[in-house]
Scaffold this active site. Structure first.
Site, PDB file in Angstrom:
ATOM      1  N   ALA A   8       0.867  -0.720   0.054  1.00 12.82           N
ATOM      2  CA  ALA A   8       0.023   0.208   0.515  1.00 12.82           C
ATOM      3  C   ALA A   8       1.040   1.416   0.582  1.00 12.82           C
ATOM      4  O   ALA A   8       0.786   2.357   0.686  1.00 12.82           O
ATOM      5  CB  ALA A   8      -1.019  -0.397   0.672  1.00 12.82           C
ATOM      6  N   ARG A  88      17.914  -1.025 -10.030  1.00  5.26           N
ATOM      7  CA  ARG A  88      16.945  -2.027  -9.772  1.00  5.26           C
ATOM      8  C   ARG A  88      16.896  -3.610  -9.407  1.00  5.26           C
ATOM      9  O   ARG A  88      16.539  -4.000  -8.423  1.00  5.26           O
ATOM     10  CB  ARG A  88      15.613  -2.185 -11.224  1.00  5.26           C
ATOM     11  CG  ARG A  88      15.249  -0.619 -11.741  1.00  5.26           C
ATOM     12  CD  ARG A  88      14.213  -0.658 -12.454  1.00  5.26           C
ATOM     13  NE  ARG A  88      13.981  -0.016 -13.277  1.00  5.26           N
ATOM     14  CZ  ARG A  88      13.960   0.662 -14.272  1.00  5.26           C
ATOM     15  NH1 ARG A  88      15.026   0.102 -14.616  1.00  5.26           N
ATOM     16  NH2 ARG A  88      13.388   1.675 -14.338  1.00  5.26           N
ATOM     17  N   ARG A 151       6.312   6.971 -20.674  1.00 13.16           N
ATOM     18  CA  ARG A 151       7.945   7.519 -20.646  1.00 13.16           C
ATOM     19  C   ARG A 151       7.913   8.544 -22.378  1.00 13.16           C
ATOM     20  O   ARG A 151       8.837   9.217 -22.663  1.00 13.16           O
ATOM     21  CB  ARG A 151       8.991   7.472 -20.032  1.00 13.16           C
ATOM     22  CG  ARG A 151       8.178   7.109 -18.409  1.00 13.16           C
ATOM     23  CD  ARG A 151       9.472   6.276 -17.657  1.00 13.16           C
ATOM     24  NE  ARG A 151       9.103   6.418 -16.647  1.00 13.16           N
ATOM     25  CZ  ARG A 151       9.911   5.326 -15.610  1.00 13.16           C
ATOM     26  NH1 ARG A 151      10.609   4.578 -15.767  1.00 13.16           N
ATOM     27  NH2 ARG A 151       9.029   5.824 -14.375  1.00 13.16           N
ATOM     28  N   HIS A 175      12.938  -4.810 -18.275  1.00 13.75           N
ATOM     29  CA  HIS A 175      12.833  -2.949 -17.637  1.00 13.75           C
ATOM     30  C   HIS A 175      13.612  -2.675 -17.515  1.00 13.75           C
ATOM     31  O   HIS A 175      13.657  -2.851 -16.185  1.00 13.75           O
ATOM     32  CB  HIS A 175      11.385  -3.601 -16.828  1.00 13.75           C
ATOM     33  CG  HIS A 175      11.165  -1.704 -16.005  1.00 13.75           C
ATOM     34  ND1 HIS A 175      11.196  -1.279 -16.821  1.00 13.75           N
ATOM     35  CD2 HIS A 175      10.923  -1.792 -15.150  1.00 13.75           C
ATOM     36  CE1 HIS A 175      10.110   0.423 -15.633  1.00 13.75           C
ATOM     37  NE2 HIS A 175      10.813   0.133 -14.785  1.00 13.75           N
TER      38      HIS A 175
HETATM   39  N1  NAD Z   1       8.080  -1.692 -12.838  1.00 14.77           N
HETATM   40  C1  NAD Z   1       7.795  -1.094 -12.697  1.00 14.77           C
HETATM   41  O1  NAD Z   1       7.950  -0.220 -13.886  1.00 14.77           O
HETATM   42  C2  NAD Z   1       7.670  -0.133 -11.339  1.00 14.77           C
HETATM   43  C3  NAD Z   1       7.590   0.721 -11.237  1.00 14.77           C
HETATM   44  C4  NAD Z   1       7.629   2.154  -9.923  1.00 14.77           C
HETATM   45  C5  NAD Z   1       7.923   0.887  -9.061  1.00 14.77           C
HETATM   46  N2  NAD Z   1       8.277  -0.335  -8.999  1.00 14.77           N
HETATM   47  C6  NAD Z   1       8.364  -0.886  -8.165  1.00 14.77           C
HETATM   48  O2  NAD Z   1       7.503  -1.667  -7.285  1.00 14.77           O
HETATM   49  C7  NAD Z   1       7.800  -1.906  -5.755  1.00 14.77           C
HETATM   50  C8  NAD Z   1       7.742  -0.259  -4.884  1.00 14.77           C
HETATM   51  O3  NAD Z   1       7.655   0.507  -4.807  1.00 14.77           O
HETATM   52  P1  NAD Z   1       7.109   1.631  -4.444  1.00 14.77           P
HETATM   53  O4  NAD Z   1       7.575   3.028  -4.401  1.00 14.77           O
HETATM   54  O5  NAD Z   1       5.540   1.921  -4.147  1.00 14.77           O
HETATM   55  O6  NAD Z   1       7.329   1.405  -2.535  1.00 14.77           O
HETATM   56  P2  NAD Z   1       7.036   2.223  -1.246  1.00 14.77           P
HETATM   57  O7  NAD Z   1       8.368   1.826  -0.065  1.00 14.77           O
HETATM   58  O8  NAD Z   1       6.041   3.634  -1.717  1.00 14.77           O
HETATM   59  O9  NAD Z   1       5.670   0.937  -1.499  1.00 14.77           O
HETATM   60  C9  NAD Z   1       6.222  -0.585  -1.058  1.00 14.77           C
HETATM   61  C10 NAD Z   1       4.867  -1.044  -0.138  1.00 14.77           C
HETATM   62  O10 NAD Z   1       5.457  -2.622   0.109  1.00 14.77           O
HETATM   63  C11 NAD Z   1       4.977  -2.774   1.965  1.00 14.77           C
HETATM   64  N3  NAD Z   1       5.897  -3.784   1.751  1.00 14.77           N
HETATM   65  C12 NAD Z   1       7.109  -4.594   2.053  1.00 14.77           C
HETATM   66  N4  NAD Z   1       7.056  -5.679   2.475  1.00 14.77           N
HETATM   67  C13 NAD Z   1       5.748  -6.575   2.166  1.00 14.77           C
HETATM   68  C14 NAD Z   1       5.211  -7.682   2.855  1.00 14.77           C
HETATM   69  N5  NAD Z   1       6.151  -8.886   2.806  1.00 14.77           N
HETATM   70  N6  NAD Z   1       3.680  -7.930   2.271  1.00 14.77           N
HETATM   71  C15 NAD Z   1       3.046  -6.731   2.170  1.00 14.77           C
HETATM   72  N7  NAD Z   1       3.773  -5.288   1.775  1.00 14.77           N
HETATM   73  C16 NAD Z   1       5.231  -5.550   2.001  1.00 14.77           C
HETATM   74  C17 NAD Z   1       5.915  -1.423   2.706  1.00 14.77           C
HETATM   75  O11 NAD Z   1       5.249  -1.646   3.990  1.00 14.77           O
HETATM   76  C18 NAD Z   1       5.361  -0.323   1.442  1.00 14.77           C
HETATM   77  O12 NAD Z   1       4.865   0.053   2.287  1.00 14.77           O
HETATM   78  C19 NAD Z   1       9.188  -0.792  -5.855  1.00 14.77           C
HETATM   79  O13 NAD Z   1       9.971  -2.965  -5.381  1.00 14.77           O
HETATM   80  C20 NAD Z   1       9.494  -0.227  -6.717  1.00 14.77           C
HETATM   81  O14 NAD Z   1      11.220  -0.701  -7.221  1.00 14.77           O
HETATM   82  C21 NAD Z   1       8.740  -0.959 -10.375  1.00 14.77           C
HETATM   83  O1  LMR Z   2      13.391   3.314 -11.807  1.00 19.51           O
HETATM   84  C1  LMR Z   2      12.801   2.849 -10.389  1.00 19.51           C
HETATM   85  O2  LMR Z   2      13.435   2.269 -10.237  1.00 19.51           O
HETATM   86  C2  LMR Z   2      11.343   2.436 -10.646  1.00 19.51           C
HETATM   87  C3  LMR Z   2      10.802   2.017 -12.308  1.00 19.51           C
HETATM   88  O3  LMR Z   2      11.298   0.707 -12.335  1.00 19.51           O
HETATM   89  C4  LMR Z   2      10.757   2.979 -12.936  1.00 19.51           C
HETATM   90  O4  LMR Z   2      10.679   2.401 -13.869  1.00 19.51           O
HETATM   91  O5  LMR Z   2      10.227   4.435 -12.792  1.00 19.51           O
END
Ligand code: NAD
Ligand code: LMR
Length: 309
Positions: A8, A88, A151, A175
């Site tokens: 969340a 990443r 993007r 990615h």
């Molecule tokens: N695929 C993509 O294009 C993309 C884009 C943006 C972010 N991301 C990735 O998404 C992930 C989340 O990013 P964010 O900015 O929301 O981070 P964030 O820190 O705001 O949120 C992550 C949440 O995960 C929760 N969490 C951790 N362990 C957990 C578990 N075992 N069970 C349930 N919840 C748990 C944390 O408490 C936290 O609230 C990161 O790994 C980030 O790199 C990927």
């Molecule tokens: O760049 C990152 O670490 C988060 C995500 O994969 C993104 O592309 O925004």
């Protein structure tokens, strides 16, 4: 329809908010490990409903997957985001364990769900969800391509001073910085982009797209969430409404593009069964070489995951 978003935090809460605002599902469950966090975010989104006029219910739970039982789609966003100076791939040690334990709970409570992974490193975390769930490949997919393409489209819209609505594009590969934008398949309202922009400008946009995530990490000290959350919600919507949208999605390749047993972003048709079909483009030699470099980079990290056990 019931959709669960695990994590969340920034991306997960944004995704749940977009799902509710667009009334993609009537029940949206948010789960986090931090006590009260998901409950608070879900309540906040629900209290926005009378203002924004939606009736999707958002429900929060602290690590209680019984609330998520029989979800149609589960989005996994739990895990650490990167900080400036990190790649990443540096997140693998922590996030592999998180994605594994979350997936175990998803399998137990929602055995028929379609899983959309968002946690990074994306392609390898999708592999982790597949290893743990043993779900067929059409039901374990990753979100990255919609974001990376968005993007690219946003940068092009800015450079050409046109609406982003009119930019159609596709992008393939992992990615990471080896992603493969495809200018040959980019159009502005049907006009090949190469007829509208000079080579150097286009090249600069392609390079900026490849490091688009890193640009935001540098600016904010953590990674992006508005576009990623919305991109994940767009995938959920395509599935829940059986829209058969064509998107770049991370999936296990089983011979397409001459690649086997590797998770990579490719164009697919997304519908009620998850990935309905992988679309195979007739890539030229240069594009094939770029895709192969991307495959190699992802495979190296998949091998690291296997060693982690
Ligand atoms: N695929 C993509 O294009 C993309 C884009 C943006 C972010 N991301 C990735 O998404 C992930 C989340 O990013 P964010 O900015 O929301 O981070 P964030 O820190 O705001 O949120 C992550 C949440 O995960 C929760 N969490 C951790 N362990 C957990 C578990 N075992 N069970 C349930 N919840 C748990 C944390 O408490 C936290 O609230 C990161 O790994 C980030 O790199 C990927
Ligand atoms: O760049 C990152 O670490 C988060 C995500 O994969 C993104 O592309 O925004």
């Amino acid at each position: 329809m019931k959709v669960t978003v695990v994590g969340a935090g920034n991306v997960g809460a944004t995704c749940a908010d977009v799902l509710a605002y667009r009334e993609v599902a009537n029940e949206i469950v948010l789960i986090d490990i931090k006590e009260g966090f998901a409950e608070g975010k879900a309540l906040d989104i629900w209290q926005k409903a009378p203002i924004d006029l939606y009736d999707s219910r958002t429900i929060g739970a602290t690590n209680d997957y019984s609330k998520s039982a029989n979800s149609d789609v589960v989005v996994i966003t739990s895990g650490l985001p990167r900080k400036p100076g990190m790649s990443r791939d540096d997140l693998i040690g922590t996030n592999a364990g998180i994605v594994k334990s979350v997936t175990e709970n998803v399998v137990k409570h929602s055995p028929n769900a379609i899983i959309i992974v968002v946690s990074n490193p994306l392609d390898v975390m999708t592999y982790q969800a597949h290893l743990t769930s043993k779900f067929p490949r059409n039901r374990v997919i990753g979100m990255a391509g919609i974001l990376d393409t968005a993007r690219y489209r946003a940068f092009l819209a800015e450079a050409l001073n046109v609406s982003p609505k009119d930019i159609q594009a596709i992008l393939m590969g992992g990615h990471g910085d080896t992603m493969v934008p495809l200018p040959r398949y980019t159009t502005v309202a049907g006009i090949p982009v190469t007829e509208l922009i000079d080579k150097d400008k286009l090249h600069a946009i392609l390079e900026r797209t490849k490091v688009g995530g890193g640009e935001l990490v540098k600016l904010m000290g953590t990674s992006a969430w508005y576009a990623p959350g919305s991109a994940a919600a767009q995938m959920v919507e395509a599935i829940v409404k059986d829209q058969r949208r064509v998107f770049p999605v991370c999936i296990k390749l089983e011979g397409e593009y001459g690649i086997k047993d590797c998770y990579l972003g490719v164009p697919v048709i997304l519908g009620k069964n998850g990935v309905e079909k992988v679309l195979e483009l007739d890539l030229n030699g240069e594009e094939k070489a770029l895709l192969e470099a991307s495959r190699k980079a992802v495979k190296e990290v998949m091998d690291v995951l296997e060693k982690l056990g």
